[in-house]
Design an enzyme around this catalytic site. Sequence first.
Site, PDB file in Angstrom:
ATOM      1  N   ASP A 348     -34.748-101.916  49.287  1.00  0.00           N
ATOM      2  CA  ASP A 348     -34.983-102.041  47.854  1.00  0.00           C
ATOM      3  C   ASP A 348     -35.629-100.780  47.296  1.00  0.00           C
ATOM      4  O   ASP A 348     -36.441-100.134  47.956  1.00  0.00           O
ATOM      5  CB  ASP A 348     -35.900-103.244  47.590  1.00  0.00           C
ATOM      6  N   GLU A 402     -30.265 -99.547  47.890  1.00  0.00           N
ATOM      7  CA  GLU A 402     -30.227 -99.826  46.462  1.00  0.00           C
ATOM      8  C   GLU A 402     -30.696 -98.552  45.760  1.00  0.00           C
ATOM      9  O   GLU A 402     -31.886 -98.265  45.715  1.00  0.00           O
ATOM     10  CB  GLU A 402     -31.140-101.006  46.108  1.00  0.00           C
TER      11      GLU A 402
END
Length: 688
Positions: A348, A402
């Site tokens: 993330d 990401e």
Amino acid sequence: MAEKKVNVNKTKSSKSVEVQTHIGIVNNDSWLEPFEDAIRCRHEYALCKRSQLTKDGDIPLSDFASGYKYFGLHKTENEWIFREWAPNATEIYLVGDFNEWKENDNYKLKRITGTGNWEIKIPKSSIKHGDLFKIHVHWNGGDGERIPAWAQRVVQDENTKIFSAQVWNPDIPYVFKKEKFKANVGPLLIYECHIGMAQDAEKVGTYVEFKDNVLPRIIKDGYNCIQIMAIQEHPYYGSFGYHVSSFFAASSRFGTPEELKELIDTAHQHGVAVIMDIVHSHAVKNEVEGLGNFAGDPNQYFYPGGRHNHPAWDSLCFDYGKDEVVHFLLSNCKYWLEEFHFDGFRFDGVTSMLYYSHGLGEAFCNYSDYFNGRQDDNAICYLTLANKLIHEVNHNAITIAEEVSGMPGLASKFEEGGYGFDYRMAMNIPDYWIKTIKEKKDEDWKPSSIFWELNNRRADEKTISYCESHDQALVGDKTLIFRLIDADMYWHFKIGDENDKVNRGIALHKMIRLITSSTINGGYLNFMGNEFGHPEWIDFPREGNGWSHKYARRQWNLVDNKDLCYHFLGDFDRAMIKLLRGIKNIQNTIVEEILSNDNDQVLAYSRDEFLFVFNFNPTQSFSDYGILVPTGSYEVVLNTDAKEFGGNGLADDKVVHLTNYDPLYVKDHKEWLKLYIPARSAVVLKKN
């Protein structure tokens, strides 16, 4: 490093010398040549750091990343051993149920000479499975209770809401039934999910309930990978798991470590890989529960000064330049792989890690934006080493970044000068669909633009395509289905009561998913419930909604109800996923554009023997629409307009379509395929 060798003339005498030129990712993209020195420097930095951490290669990187076996609480044959890294501490005590939460010399840690590490050995009978504990840390000018940084089990008291570490040593440890598992080598079809909000009931769901109630749905739908959010312990449930406090503890609000292991094991037994959403981009600010001011030093784990706080996330930024922090984070990667058998990670917030600005306020319009000195080389080095480690521990592991800026090399091989991720999220795609639906009339949708956007990616990097992100499902935003239909979802989604807005939304929802998934070069991702057009937003329990779980759940009863239109979308998604799995290695086949007519709003492309035809025109259907394709016969294998998927069923999908002879294209072995393509529909045909 993969490099190209060329001969360069140095004198008029035609003498030549062999010189090495470009590193791999520059060979693949000549526009990177002006920045090759920076690319090489980053690569060399990672090589140098790996050499340092592995003692010039004397030990594997995996051995370096075994901190979780040393730090924290561990039971040996004769005693318990507890260790903690706290260089700023002056005294540390273990406190807990076993000593009435009072400092006691029998539970006082000793500093290991010459290090910032502390240790205590405790008789075996002194503490037991299930005991709650913390450490009481003293430093110059203060003291406080802390949850150990390496704690592998953390629980919250239901009444006081206080978090504590918990001794976790069950008599019967979980034994994996599927000891060895290899993730699917075909297209990666990811079902992104959240354990707590995966149930119908207005409560926090559990690992067991997910295994029993939701996993069978995912298996039936054909997805071959689940990506689980919010695994690492986090104090605030509504953070979606992104404000982590205890990095080595599987969130206890969903159940026990054994129950999580059983969930993963069960998925493996059905051929489904399991990756976790890992958060190494930042940490929660909390001091008692987290690492915010661990031993009186707010910078023990985090950057000092202006880089300490993340301005947008209200969180703390790891100091990737510290070997101890790199050790902590790399060990965290290995821990989840080895102890729980996760098959990899979706990292993330990678953009936030790569840039001093965290990517905020930057447009990233030119290659120079990636190499202008405003990048965090420490973070880049860490990410590169993390990928090396993960694939060293599990050669078949999956890593996904990401990342929104488009940093070149992110998902390229380390040997080529890249950072080593297997995939990067194609974050441009959901943004494009939002912008298109919000800002353009249906008659202004251009197939050429859609096709370009879906295929706009680096040739040497694999991506994960997706139509919408989980963020769009949160309160304050809208999912695609809600942008298409809005409040009519509540009033006209019963079969037989659909209005024009509902019919439009159902048609476009299927088309958007089909065109996005069928143009992948790596994988496809769907967020839990979006496949059937889940109507509610996500609103986690909070003071503003009376701590309600009403909108922090998934209403599976809607897709199960054959009287409602939701099942049309769910049934189509299942058929679409089956099609993708049935095309061998579709992600590796060429997406060849055959026709793009913006005036008609018709698009056609092929992947091997499969032909995909889309008519985005909102009002006009076309009869005998000519598409020049390889000579042969074609049969329909999927049609968005089929009645079984809530369409009108205007075409006869049982008809085998034969190409029509044209002498102009004989030499190309091509002929005209004449199709009837209704408005707002798509069809997939297979060449016989």
